[in-house]
Enzyme design. Structure first.
Site, PDB file in Angstrom:
ATOM      1  N   SER A  83       0.791  -1.237   0.000  1.00 38.48           N
ATOM      2  CA  SER A  83       0.000   0.000   0.000  1.00 38.48           C
ATOM      3  C   SER A  83       0.819   1.282   0.000  1.00 38.48           C
ATOM      4  CB  SER A  83      -0.959   0.002   1.189  1.00 38.48           C
ATOM      5  OG  SER A  83      -2.023  -0.897   0.965  1.00 38.48           O
ATOM      6  N   LYS A 247       3.253   6.728   4.822  1.00 37.21           N
ATOM      7  CA  LYS A 247       2.286   5.782   4.259  1.00 37.21           C
ATOM      8  C   LYS A 247       2.829   4.382   4.429  1.00 37.21           C
ATOM      9  CE  LYS A 247      -1.347   4.246   2.440  1.00 37.21           C
ATOM     10  NZ  LYS A 247      -1.216   3.165   3.444  1.00 37.21           N
ATOM     11  N   THR A 248       2.025   3.528   5.031  1.00 41.08           N
ATOM     12  CA  THR A 248       2.423   2.152   5.294  1.00 41.08           C
ATOM     13  C   THR A 248       1.939   1.224   4.184  1.00 41.08           C
ATOM     14  OG1 THR A 248       0.401   1.824   6.570  1.00 41.08           O
ATOM     15  CG2 THR A 248       2.382   2.486   7.785  1.00 41.08           C
ATOM     16  N   GLY A 249       2.383  -0.034   4.272  1.00 39.54           N
ATOM     17  CA  GLY A 249       1.911  -1.058   3.354  1.00 39.54           C
ATOM     18  C   GLY A 249       2.215  -2.435   3.905  1.00 39.54           C
TER      19      GLY A 249
END
EC number: 3.5.2.6
Length: 303
Positions: A83, A247-249
């Site tokens: 993501s 922003k993580t994923g």
């Protein structure tokens, strides 16, 4: 300025493998006393030792935007974006909105058939519609996968995001599939991948550079600072001297990532930190702990 001078001195020199420090105890929350110069001398080998401790593959880039210098580990190896691509997807939307002023207020239907398992915002709007602006906010702040797929439909699909990346100078990162398929990764398959170095440069361009207009950059930065999925990751390891936009994923199997722009509260040039982890031998929560440790290593070096 002392931290930045330490970084510049270190990033221009080779670090011998004999300097590696065992990081297993630190990852469990223990710390070791060391002089400021020790932090600079051991940062890159700390990253490598952390990788060894978790029995996985780990890539990180720490970029000094004032000088362009960077340090890290496996900086030019490909990792699944998961993501973290959503930051670039939102930037693509904002870029198109600069040429189509009504785009962000365009309403997009949210059908029951569109809903994926992770749809915390769009699920509440099933059978109705949402603005493109609200879809961007949902996909950045809550990592809503349905919102991401709907935005792909707005911009022209994954090829349009890749085209945007190429247009801003990123020849490496690419988007090829929709959620959730884009999270699958096999060694040697370049689809939906990036490298830590490439993503660090791209994040610098879209948040700090001039590829987007000022209002677009500010909007993207606002969405990133409101992110609700990163508190246990890089943010957990960074001190109070930083304002973090990230922003993580993750893919629910072995990957957990976080990319961030770090603004010094006291002023000065920002830093960019990108971390990509593949470690199937540890849990989802433990992977977050690894990313938090990356934040601590970075904070020790530049804080």
């Amino acid at each position: 300025m002392l931290a930045r001078r330490r970084f510049l001195q270190f990033s221009g020199a080779a670090v011998a493998s004999s300097l590696a420090l065992p990081l297993l105890a630190r990852a469990a929350g223990k710390t070791a006393a060391s002089a400021p110069t020790d932090a600079a001398l051991t940062a890159a080998t700390d990253f490598a030792a952390l990788e060894k401790a978790v029995r996985g593959r780990f890539g990180v880039t720490l970029l000094d935007t004032a000088s362009g210098r960077r340090i890290g580990h496996r900086q030019d190896e490909r990792f699944p974006m998961c993501s973290t691509f959503k930051s670039v997807l939102a930037a693509t939307v904002l870029s198109q909105a600069e040429r189509q002023p009504a785009l962000l207020d365009t309403r997009v239907p949210v059908r029951d058939a569109d809903l994926l398992s992770h749809a915390p915002v769009t699920r509440r709007h099933a059978g109705k519609d949402m603005t493109v602006r609200d879809l961007c906010r949902a996909t950045i702040i809550t990592s809503d996968n349905t919102a991401a797929n709907l935005l792909f439909g707005v911009v022209g699909g994954p090829p349009a995001v890749t085209a945007f990346l190429r247009s801003i100078g990123d020849a490496v990162s690419r988007t090829d599939r929709l959620e959730p398929e884009l999270n699958s990764f096999a060694k040697g398959d370049p689809r939906d991948t990036t490298t830590p170095a490439a993503m660090a440069a791209t994040l610098q361009r879209v948040v700090l550079g001039e590829v987007l207009q000022l209002a677009s950059r500010q909007q993207l930065a606002d969405w990133l600072i409101d992110n609700e999925t990163g508190d246990a990751c890089l943010r957990a390891g960074l001190g109070k001297l930083w304002r973090v936009r990230d922003k993580t994923g993750s893919n629910g199997e072995d990957a957990r990532n976080d990319i961030a722009v770090l603004w010094p509260v006291a002023g000065g040039a920002p830093w960019v930190l990108t971390a990509y982890l593949q470690a199937g031998a540890i849990s989802y929560e433990q992977r977050a702990t690894v990313l938090a440790q990356v934040g601590r290593i970075a904070d020790r070096l530049i804080g």
